[in-house]
Write an enzyme that holds these catalytic residues in place. Structure first.
Site, PDB file in Angstrom:
ATOM      1  N   THR A 400       0.815  -1.457   0.261  1.00 27.80           N
ATOM      2  CA  THR A 400      -0.119  -0.006  -0.228  1.00 27.80           C
ATOM      3  C   THR A 400       0.795   1.068  -0.202  1.00 27.80           C
ATOM      4  O   THR A 400       2.007   1.340   0.153  1.00 27.80           O
ATOM      5  CB  THR A 400      -0.531  -0.230   1.761  1.00 27.80           C
ATOM      6  N   ASN A 420      -2.991  -3.939  -2.323  1.00 24.26           N
ATOM      7  CA  ASN A 420      -2.459  -5.314  -1.430  1.00 24.26           C
ATOM      8  C   ASN A 420      -1.469  -5.310  -1.289  1.00 24.26           C
ATOM      9  O   ASN A 420      -0.421  -4.793  -0.274  1.00 24.26           O
ATOM     10  CB  ASN A 420      -3.909  -6.183  -1.283  1.00 24.26           C
ATOM     11  N   SER A 471     -11.582  -2.739   4.618  1.00 32.34           N
ATOM     12  CA  SER A 471      -9.844  -2.296   4.352  1.00 32.34           C
ATOM     13  C   SER A 471     -10.094  -1.775   5.758  1.00 32.34           C
ATOM     14  O   SER A 471     -10.404  -1.286   6.610  1.00 32.34           O
ATOM     15  CB  SER A 471      -9.961  -0.754   3.454  1.00 32.34           C
ATOM     16  N   SER A 472      -8.343  -1.344   5.528  1.00 35.71           N
ATOM     17  CA  SER A 472      -7.541  -0.956   7.346  1.00 35.71           C
ATOM     18  C   SER A 472      -7.317   0.314   7.091  1.00 35.71           C
ATOM     19  O   SER A 472      -6.780   1.646   7.530  1.00 35.71           O
ATOM     20  CB  SER A 472      -6.473  -1.329   7.540  1.00 35.71           C
ATOM     21  N   GLY A 492      -0.927  -2.852   5.649  1.00 33.93           N
ATOM     22  CA  GLY A 492      -2.132  -3.466   6.128  1.00 33.93           C
ATOM     23  C   GLY A 492      -2.501  -3.328   7.843  1.00 33.93           C
ATOM     24  O   GLY A 492      -3.260  -2.242   7.803  1.00 33.93           O
TER      25      GLY A 492
END
Ligand code: GLY
Length: 590
Positions: A400, A420, A471-472, A492
């Site tokens: 990311t 990802n 998602s984070s 992540g």
């Protein structure tokens, strides 16, 4: 260990304007009207909340991103008359060329925009979307076990990408320049090439066996089947053509035209399930950001399908009454870890795509709910995650990208983008020059079974056709009358806690260089341990935390790649910081 001061400084604001502004989503189609309505509502609400909209201008622009060429591309577009939104397109597209380890047009992201002239704010959701043929059990083998290889490697792991649609949407609704002009630096860099840098080199080495499985990706990134040396110039002429055509012909060529056909045919030939209907059905969603307040500062951050904003709001609500700055560092870390544990527990159970699952945003972000969670925290003892519903299993990952932009007028963009894992699923359709994501692994492939980040999930994040994986990513703006911070990071499952630590550091009066370099610690409910970068705690602090029952695991591994901007509205100073953990990032103020 001293007594924890009682949380009596909290203001009761559950019925105030912040609660009223949670969780509203507007689908594309009503973009213009919905935008105007929300802008007007926001102005009223901000005045009601006592935080005035900025009438002043920074007079300078700041860009902090994970690659110097992307930061320079953003400035180039600003110099050509663009605003922060055009610059965000240039930065995103350039990162899609030079940092395919982390994001790209085969992936997606969240772009959180603040428009200075009227205070309008929106999260542009360009998150990937599951293809229609996706099924809940698509990664389970005959024994009901998750096939991890299928879930992360190759085209079956890819969801329909959203970045191209999001960039076109931003250009159309918020930019000043034509899309082609904002994409131009990326097109040029894809043609002229970029030198291999440390992070790229490392991630390529780590991904090598998987990249080698796919001829087009091997041809694009490897030399003689091996990782090229540092400084070797990588050119991506096919990607230059794709970006150029998107600029000239619009996003339709990517989602419905011959690029869509090339992608669908390439994916299906390699075992994937995309269809032309999936590509045509992809849509950008404009979502109301999550908003909360923390010690007099307003926080604007990512809404579902990111879990980040909800979790950050929860953690700040839990922590707000504690005078963290006055506590000894071990006691403070204990409380922060306990807040992390509780927010990640709720992430596991309740967070998913809000268009498919009724995410209880208002409840989770309510101060009353946080008060209940806070009451369960023992002042000197770690809560065992087993006391809360749980599971275990953990693998580390890093991926990311994030960038932060402030333009001279005060427009802001904070954006976190992803494919990802490193180089996504590593599969590249021949003739395109970009890898596809493996965002399907951000779904829960099986209840309670960890994904690549050790995150577990249940119904809320189960695979469904056309659903967006949880998602984070947590692009965030935090502002008060005196200063505004713009920040975010990759990493992540750790993204959320890194952003939390950055916010707490902003609150302590530190500048972006400090937020981004801070040694980090993290707890995600399961597995039940605190992972810490070396330097996050002194030996005494480690001993104190362990005496409280925390399993603290210190490692030499570093996490994240944070890029932040600070506008001090009192002094007029603008500053920016790029994470020293990567050698390629660049933060500039001009
Ligand atoms: N793929 C990482 C995230 O979206 O959180």
């Amino acid at each position: 260990m001293g007594e924890i001061p009682s949380p009596d400084r909290r203001r009761d604001r559950v019925n105030g304007p912040f609660a009223a502004r949670m969780g509203l989503a507007a689908r594309r189609g009503g973009v213009a009207l919905a935008g105007v309505a929300r802008a007007a509502a926001l102005g009223v609400l901000l005045l009601a909340s006592g935080i005035a909209l900025a009438a002043d201008r920074p007079g300078k622009a700041a860009i902090a991103s994970a690659h110097y060429l992307a930061t320079e591309a953003g400035h180039e577009v600003l110099a050509a008359g663009g605003n922060a939104f055009d610059a965000a397109i240039a930065v995103s597209a350039t990162l899609a060329v030079v940092e395919q380890t982390s994001s790209g047009i085969g992936g997606g992201g969240f772009w959180l925009l603040h428009r200075a002239e009227d205070g309008f704010e929106v999260m542009v959701d360009g998150r990937e979307q599951a293809p229609a043929a996706a099924t809940r059990d698509m990664y389970l083998d005959a024994d009901g076990k998750v096939n991890r290889d299928l879930a992360v490697n190759g085209p079956l792991a890819a969801a329909i990408p959203g970045e191209v649609a999001a960039l076109a949407h931003i250009a159309e609704h918020y930019g000043r320049l034509p899309l082609a002009a904002s994409l131009a630096p990326a097109v040029r860099i894809a043609r002229e090439g970029f030198p291999v840098y440390t992070k790229f080199h490392e991630m390529l080495g780590w991904s090598l066996p998987h990249i080698k499985r796919w001829p087009a990706a091997s041809e694009a990134f490897l030399v003689g089947g091996e990782v090229p040396p540092m400084g070797h110039v990588i050119t991506l002429p096919d990607l230059a053509v794709v970006l150029e055509r998107v600029g000239a012909e619009g996003p339709g060529v990517f989602y419905e035209g011959d690029i869509a056909r090339q992608l669908v045919e390439g994916v299906r030939a390699a075992g994937g399930i995309w269809t032309m209907e999936d590509m045509a059905a992809y849509e950008v969603v404009e979502r109301e950001p999550i908003r909360t307040e923390y010690n007099g500062y307003e926080l604007v951050t990512a809404s579902p399908p990111s879990s980040g904003g909800v979790a950050i709001a929860q953690m700040l609500n839990i922590l707000e009454p504690f005078p963290l700055a006055e506590m000894d560092r071990a006691q403070r870390a204990h409380l922060v870890v306990e807040a992390m544990r509780r927010a990640y527990r709720d992430r596991t159970l309740y967070l998913g795509d809000p268009d498919f699952y009724p995410v209880p945003v208002e409840r989770l972000t309510s101060p009353y709910y946080a008060a209940g969670l806070r009451a369960g925290i023992h002042p000197e003892k770690a809560t065992s995650s087993d006391m809360l519903p749980g599971n275990d299993g953990f693998r580390e990952g890093d991926d990311t990208t994030h960038f932060s932009i402030l333009d001279a007028e005060g427009n802001m963009v904070t954006a976190t983008l992803t494919v990802n894992l490193a180089f996504g699923n590593r599969f590249m359709v021949p003739g395109t020059g970009f890898v596809l994501n493996n965002e399907m692994d951000d779904f829960s492939a099986k209840e309670g079974v960890p994904n690549a980040f050790g995150l577990i999930g249940f119904d809320a994040n189960a695979i469904e056709p056309r659903k967006r994986p949880l998602s984070s990513m947590s692009p965030t703006i935090i502002r008060g009358e005196d200063k505004v911070g713009i920040l975010g990071t990759p990493g992540g499952s750790r993204i959320i806690t890194m952003v939390l630590l950055g916010i707490l550091d902003f609150m302590e009066g530190n500048d972006p260089e400090h937020w981004v370099s801070l040694p980090r610690f993290h707890h995600q409910y399961v597995p039940d341990h605190v992972s810490a970068e070396r330097g996050a705690f002194t030996e005494d602090e480690l001993a104190a935390l362990r005496a409280m029952g925390h399993d603290v695991q210190v490692s030499d591994r570093q996490w994240g790649n944070m890029h932040g901007v600070l506008w001090n509205r009192e002094s007029g100073a603008v500053s920016a910081g790029s994470d020293p953990r990567s050698d390629a990032g660049l933060a500039t103020v001009r």
